[in-house]
Design a protein around this motif. Structure first.
Motif, short mmCIF file in Angstrom:
data_model
loop_
_atom_site.label_atom_id
_atom_site.label_comp_id
_atom_site.label_asym_id
_atom_site.label_seq_id
_atom_site.Cartn_x
_atom_site.Cartn_y
_atom_site.Cartn_z
N HIS A 67 19.59 -66.07 35.29
CA HIS A 67 19.36 -66.39 36.71
C HIS A 67 18.28 -65.50 37.31
O HIS A 67 18.49 -64.30 37.51
CB HIS A 67 20.66 -66.24 37.50
CG HIS A 67 20.49 -66.56 38.96
ND1 HIS A 67 20.38 -67.85 39.43
CD2 HIS A 67 20.37 -65.76 40.04
CE1 HIS A 67 20.22 -67.82 40.73
NE2 HIS A 67 20.20 -66.57 41.13
N HIS A 69 14.56 -65.81 40.15
CA HIS A 69 13.68 -66.62 41.00
C HIS A 69 12.25 -66.14 40.78
O HIS A 69 11.86 -65.08 41.30
CB HIS A 69 14.04 -66.43 42.47
CG HIS A 69 15.45 -66.79 42.82
ND1 HIS A 69 15.80 -67.94 43.49
CD2 HIS A 69 16.63 -66.15 42.57
CE1 HIS A 69 17.11 -67.98 43.66
NE2 HIS A 69 17.65 -66.91 43.12
N HIS A 225 23.89 -71.32 43.23
CA HIS A 225 24.61 -70.08 43.58
C HIS A 225 26.04 -70.44 43.98
O HIS A 225 26.27 -71.47 44.62
CB HIS A 225 23.92 -69.40 44.75
CG HIS A 225 22.51 -68.96 44.48
ND1 HIS A 225 21.42 -69.76 44.69
CD2 HIS A 225 22.03 -67.78 43.99
CE1 HIS A 225 20.31 -69.10 44.36
NE2 HIS A 225 20.65 -67.89 43.93
N HIS A 266 26.44 -65.53 40.33
CA HIS A 266 27.23 -64.55 41.11
C HIS A 266 28.75 -64.68 40.91
O HIS A 266 29.34 -63.90 40.19
CB HIS A 266 26.85 -64.56 42.60
CG HIS A 266 25.40 -64.31 42.81
ND1 HIS A 266 24.81 -63.12 42.47
CD2 HIS A 266 24.40 -65.12 43.25
CE1 HIS A 266 23.51 -63.18 42.72
NE2 HIS A 266 23.23 -64.39 43.19
N ASP A 317 18.34 -61.92 38.73
CA ASP A 317 18.24 -62.43 40.10
C ASP A 317 17.08 -61.81 40.87
O ASP A 317 17.21 -61.50 42.05
CB ASP A 317 19.58 -62.23 40.86
CG ASP A 317 19.64 -63.08 42.12
OD1 ASP A 317 18.89 -64.08 42.21
OD2 ASP A 317 20.43 -62.74 43.03
FE FE Z 1 19.66 -66.06 43.04
#
Ligand code: FE
Ligand code: GUN
Length: 426
Positions: A67, A69, A225, A266, A317
């Motif tokens: 995960h 971005h 998420h 998460h 993340d």
């Molecule tokens: Fe994220």
């Protein structure tokens, strides 16, 4: 590259029970991109295969980032004094809005890919932004890199600024279908699309429904998420008062099911029924300890969820997490779980062996047989030269431990993905 060859060095990977296996001075035999096995001596029938000898170096499976971005790469380390919802408004949405400009996207994504290639990651599941040209640009660059990745054009049509909002559910779903068509036309070998509703609050029920239909009819994987922050969880309860819980919102729309692979980032505050839903559907958790600490989201009860049999890997993340160094993230997973154990009597901590498992074989399972040197597994390999770190007289087990606490991309001297060497520097 030869279709059959061997790497020699100190091999270290995990078995399916999450135990670390040490094979000092051994051979990893690779044929057609797959591991044949590890050998103290090459069997006679393989005596003549080419051997790349890494001497006293350490050889581990490629790390998997479940995960991150790419669009937040420029923001890593910025604004991390805020919590999730304020951080999204103030820093993240304005940053992602800039990817409407393809020129800007190209610059940032090139820098992102350079760092990704240089580090320990061989496979990743990546969020782009809502913008089709920029998302395709990222996919083109990743395909070039030789790494293997799922990339998602993000969907969002509500509770976000106008400059980052798709205009209505029908238009948002049409955008995603158009993006999928353009991806199919490009015939990527290593990069695949993944449906990416940002999270429940930023997608209307109509959009979630349309994306769920797309996932089910086209058998597409999903990433989003789930249950990251207490204000977020309360908000979802307000938006979906009929739903038994947050995970139920995704399940209700077909985005969390046994029919399509999915990654939920998460998962800090799951109810027992939500955990059971994830386990039953084989849905992966991306555990993001650095992000959770930076945004003070809390600490995920990873050891409990891992022991319960929920598939799980690690996520940097980026940009809520500040570093793409998966070695350090592995150590941070241990430290965070120890803090939870300290706070809460009924939780226990991850061992370093379990965290290493999450970073390699655990997350690798999302890609199939990946993340270990077992026969039939994809030959994703990272070779580490720890001479900057090690001290005289240290055992291999000590050298392995120190790599997570003291190592970074400087230790990486070679990387292979499915048996193909990666050029570490552009
Ligand atoms: Fe994220
Ligand atoms: N929830 C919704 N969007 C985001 C994001 O970009 N980062 C994190 N950490 N959580 C989110």
């Amino acid at each position: 590259m030869h279709s059959i060859f061997a790497l020699k060095g100190h091999l270290i990977d995990c078995d399916h029970n999450k135990r670390t296996r040490f094979h000092p001075n051994s051979y990893l035999l690779i044929e057609q991109g797959l591991c044949v096995g590890t050998f103290a001596q090459l069997p006679d029938c393989y005596r003549h295969v080419p051997v790349i000898d890494y001497g006293d170096k350490i050889i581990v499976p490629g790390f998997v980032d479940l995960h991150l971005h790419a669009s937040q790469y420029a923001n890593r380390g910025l604004g991390l004094d805020l919590e999730l919802l304020q951080w999204l408004e103030k820093y993240t949405f304005p940053q992602e809005g800039k990817f409407a400009d393809l020129h800007y996207a190209r610059t940032i994504y090139a820098a992102f890919c350079r760092e990704l290639i240089r580090g320990a990651i061989t496979r990743a599941c990546i969020f782009a932004t809502i913008h089709i040209p920029a998302s395709l640009c990222l996919m083109d660059m990743l395909e070039q890199s030789g790494l293997i990745a799922y990339v998602g054009k993000v969907n969002m049509d509500c509770n976000c600024p106008d400059f980052l909002r798709e205009t209505g559910a029908a238009q948002a779903a049409a955008n995603t279908r158009q993006w999928l068509t353009e991806v199919a036309d490009r015939n990527y070998r290593r990069v695949k699309p993944i449906l990416t509703p940002r999270f429940a609050p930023s997608c209307s029920p109509d959009l979630l429904r349309r994306l769920g239909q797309l996932a089910q009819t086209q058998h597409l994987p999903v990433q989003t998420h789930l249950s990251e922050n207490l204000d977020e969880v309360a908000w979802v309860r307000q938006l979906y008062p009929q739903s038994p819980h947050y995970a139920g919102v995704y399940a209700q729309f077909g985005l969390l099911s046994a029919h399509t692979p999915a990654i939920m980032a998460h998962c800090l505050y799951l109810q027992p029924q939500e955990q059971e839903l994830l386990r039953q559907t084989g849905t992966f958790i991306a555990h993001c300890p650095s992000s959770n600490a930076n945004l003070a989201s809390g600490i995920a009860p990873v050891k409990r969820m891992l022991d319960a049999g929920i598939p799980m890997g690690l996520g940097s993340d980026i940009g809520a997490g500040h570093s793409m160094n998966l070695l350090g993230l592995t150590a941070q997973a241990v430290a965070c779980s120890k803090l939870l154990q300290r706070q809460t009597a009924e939780e226990s901590a991850l061992s370093l062996e379990e965290a290493f498992y999450l970073a390699t074989r655990g997350g690798g399972a999302f890609f199939g047989k990946t993340g270990a040197f077992s026969p039939g597994f994809a030959a994703d390999v990272v070779t580490l030269d720890d001479s900057r770190i090690r001290l005289p007289g240290e055992t291999l087990a000590q050298r392995w431990q120190k790599l997570f606490y003291l190592g970074d991309e400087r230790e990486i001297c070679a990387k292979y993905v499915a048996g193909t060497p990666i050029r570490l520097q552009a």
